[in-house]
Scaffold this motif. Structure first.
Motif, mmCIF file in Angstrom:
data_model
loop_
_atom_site.group_PDB
_atom_site.id
_atom_site.type_symbol
_atom_site.label_atom_id
_atom_site.label_comp_id
_atom_site.label_asym_id
_atom_site.label_seq_id
_atom_site.Cartn_x
_atom_site.Cartn_y
_atom_site.Cartn_z
ATOM 1 N N TRP A 197 -12.497 -1.819 7.936
ATOM 2 C CA TRP A 197 -11.979 -1.766 6.535
ATOM 3 C C TRP A 197 -10.694 -2.620 6.111
ATOM 4 N N PHE A 198 -10.626 -3.098 5.039
ATOM 5 C CA PHE A 198 -9.581 -3.689 4.327
ATOM 6 C C PHE A 198 -9.278 -3.285 2.991
ATOM 7 N N ASN A 249 -4.008 2.501 14.820
ATOM 8 C CA ASN A 249 -4.992 1.146 14.931
ATOM 9 C C ASN A 249 -5.041 0.418 13.657
ATOM 10 N N THR A 250 -4.364 0.881 12.455
ATOM 11 C CA THR A 250 -4.314 0.206 11.132
ATOM 12 C C THR A 250 -3.033 -0.471 11.034
ATOM 13 N N LEU A 251 -3.049 -1.897 10.855
ATOM 14 C CA LEU A 251 -1.884 -2.668 10.095
ATOM 15 C C LEU A 251 -1.645 -2.405 8.732
ATOM 16 N N VAL A 252 -0.233 -1.610 8.255
ATOM 17 C CA VAL A 252 -0.158 -1.557 7.111
ATOM 18 C C VAL A 252 0.928 -2.530 6.687
ATOM 19 N N LEU A 253 0.817 -3.223 5.700
ATOM 20 C CA LEU A 253 1.682 -4.276 5.208
ATOM 21 C C LEU A 253 2.140 -3.830 3.637
ATOM 22 N N TYR A 254 3.310 -3.646 3.620
ATOM 23 C CA TYR A 254 3.916 -3.272 2.208
ATOM 24 C C TYR A 254 5.091 -4.320 1.728
ATOM 25 N N THR A 255 4.670 -4.853 0.612
ATOM 26 C CA THR A 255 5.504 -5.649 0.063
ATOM 27 C C THR A 255 5.699 -5.415 -1.554
ATOM 28 N N SER A 256 6.414 -6.544 -2.351
ATOM 29 C CA SER A 256 6.212 -6.297 -3.605
ATOM 30 C C SER A 256 6.190 -7.505 -4.602
ATOM 31 N N ASP A 257 6.069 -7.262 -5.866
ATOM 32 C CA ASP A 257 6.257 -8.618 -6.875
ATOM 33 C C ASP A 257 7.682 -9.056 -6.549
ATOM 34 N N LEU A 262 6.021 -3.924 8.055
ATOM 35 C CA LEU A 262 4.764 -3.838 8.745
ATOM 36 C C LEU A 262 4.828 -2.653 9.661
ATOM 37 N N SER A 263 3.800 -2.021 9.816
ATOM 38 C CA SER A 263 3.573 -0.997 10.658
ATOM 39 C C SER A 263 2.149 -1.134 11.292
ATOM 40 N N TRP A 264 2.292 -1.108 12.582
ATOM 41 C CA TRP A 264 0.852 -1.336 13.405
ATOM 42 C C TRP A 264 1.134 -0.742 14.885
ATOM 43 N N PRO A 265 1.274 0.518 15.041
ATOM 44 C CA PRO A 265 1.536 1.094 16.112
ATOM 45 C C PRO A 265 0.672 0.413 17.494
ATOM 46 N N ASP A 296 -4.775 -12.916 11.587
ATOM 47 C CA ASP A 296 -4.257 -12.781 12.879
ATOM 48 C C ASP A 296 -4.508 -11.421 13.649
ATOM 49 N N ALA A 297 -4.236 -10.504 12.935
ATOM 50 C CA ALA A 297 -4.316 -9.000 13.344
ATOM 51 C C ALA A 297 -5.791 -8.655 13.649
ATOM 52 N N ALA A 298 -6.737 -9.024 12.681
ATOM 53 C CA ALA A 298 -8.137 -9.134 13.070
ATOM 54 C C ALA A 298 -8.817 -9.927 13.899
#
Length: 382
Positions: free
Chosen positions: A110-111, A200-208, A235-238, A263-265
């Motif tokens: 899922w995305f 196993n989930t890539l979490v990407l956090y950014t802002s406006d 970025l978090s993706w252990p 790329d991660a997927a």
């Protein structure tokens, strides 16, 4: 649009916030994920001025809010337009959590794209945080800049005379409003942990892009200064080797987000990207940022493009203005140069001294400005 398509604005064609339907939806990262068999979800903001009744393309599930309303907002909830009671960050969070929870019974990857409306102005904190104390802040040197004769003309007018107190008030509103976003990030982490999917989930956090807190007398965005251009990126993706805290000093931009996610997927892009994946070792020597003056914007700001390197920044302001359809009749790369700035970011991180103010041709050559101008022209054209 850049984070969704991996392309600069002069390539994807959406040059302002008022014409979202100019974006080619085929180029978006969610389309690529959807076509690859991912379950895709959107929760919160999609695009400014997107019609609430229009479903967002290439998403299986969504809760879309437009326009912003912190309490009892107007949403497109899976194709049904309705008001939903409650604080919008919490409403958006809960729908995203439900989407994640369904991965217990749906084995598709899922995305999820979660875009809260905080902390853009207006900022209205959740009631429980309305009076929360925030850390003290007494301004940066750029807030107290008394001589702005070396700055572009729009920073000399009445709209650019904001004070430290006004900057502090804006900051307080933003930080109080962001406390609910902090709660959401905590709950997302806890949900991933409970699902056994945290590693196993890539979490990407950014802002406006950021609002200035009275730097150079300004309280808005729309300017090529560091407090506006530099935004958080985590970025978090252990499972992918990003499980230990560390700092990466590479120059990055929103155009790098889509390439990184694909790329991660293990998904190959099938439309052009200006960015590159941050999961590799690739780096760049500059970042391009651009802004165009919209006819609906009453503030007298010139259009601009800026070339940001590791140690220097060169900016040109142009005689360009978007028409009412969000287009530039003369093309995105034209326009007479009206004003220029050059900052030594090592010696002058707060951008107080524009070294082109009153500079002679020989001084400009020593600064390398002719070459920077050539590079900026090339970046705008390619």
């Amino acid at each position: 649009m850049r984070q969704r398509s991996g392309r600069y604005a002069h390539h994807h064609g959406v040059l302002d916030t008022r014409h979202p339907y100019r974006l080619d939806q085929h180029t978006t990262v969610q389309r690529r994920f959807h076509d690859a068999g991912y379950r895709t979800g959107l929760f919160g903001k999609y695009l400014n001025y997107w019609h609430t009744g229009d479903n967002p393309p290439h998403f299986d599930e969504w809760l879309l809010q437009e326009p912003v309303s912190y309490y009892n907002g107007h949403y497109n909830d899976q194709g049904t337009v309705r008001n939903i009671p409650g604080y919008n960050t919490t409403v958006i969070k809960n729908h995203a959590l439900d989407f994640m929870e369904r991965s217990r019974t749906d084995d598709r990857p899922w995305f999820a794209y979660v875009a809260t409306r905080a902390a853009r102005e207006l900022n209205i904190p959740e009631k429980k945080y309305a009076h929360t104390q925030v850390p003290e802040w007494n301004g940066r040197p750029s807030v107290f800049e008394s001589d702005k004769s070396d700055k572009p003309p729009f920073l000399h007018g009445s709209s650019a005379h904001h004070t430290l107190a006004e900057g502090q008030a804006l900051r307080t509103r933003q930080l109080r409003t962001l406390l609910s976003v902090d709660d959401a990030m905590r709950d997302f982490r806890d949900k991933l942990r409970s699902l056994g999917q945290l590693d196993n989930t890539l979490v990407l956090y950014t802002s406006d892009h950021g609002l200035l807190w009275a730097d150079h007398g300004w309280l808005r965005k729309s300017v090529p200064y560091r407090p506006s251009l530099e935004v958080p990126l985590y970025l978090s993706w252990p499972g992918g080797g990003l499980g230990t805290a560390r700092t990466d000093d590479r120059l990055t931009a929103h155009v790098d987000i889509a390439p990184t996610l694909l790329d991660a997927a293990g998904i190959t892009p099938d439309t052009p990207h200006d960015g590159h994946s941050l999961l590799g070792t690739g780096d760049r020597d500059h970042v391009l940022a651009q802004w165009w003056w919209n006819r609906q914007d009453k503030q007298p700001i010139h259009s601009w493009a800026t070339y940001v390197g590791r140690t220097e920044q060169y900016t040109e302001y142009y005689d360009l203005r978007l028409d009412r359809q969000g287009r530039l009749p003369g093309g995105v790369n034209g326009g007479e140069v009206l004003f220029r700035e050059y900052y030594d970011l090592r010696a002058d991180p707060y951008q107080l001294t524009n070294k082109l103010h009153g500079a002679r041709a020989e001084q400009e050559r020593r600064l390398g400005v002719p070459e920077l101008a050539r590079r900026l022209t090339a970046a705008r054209a390619t």
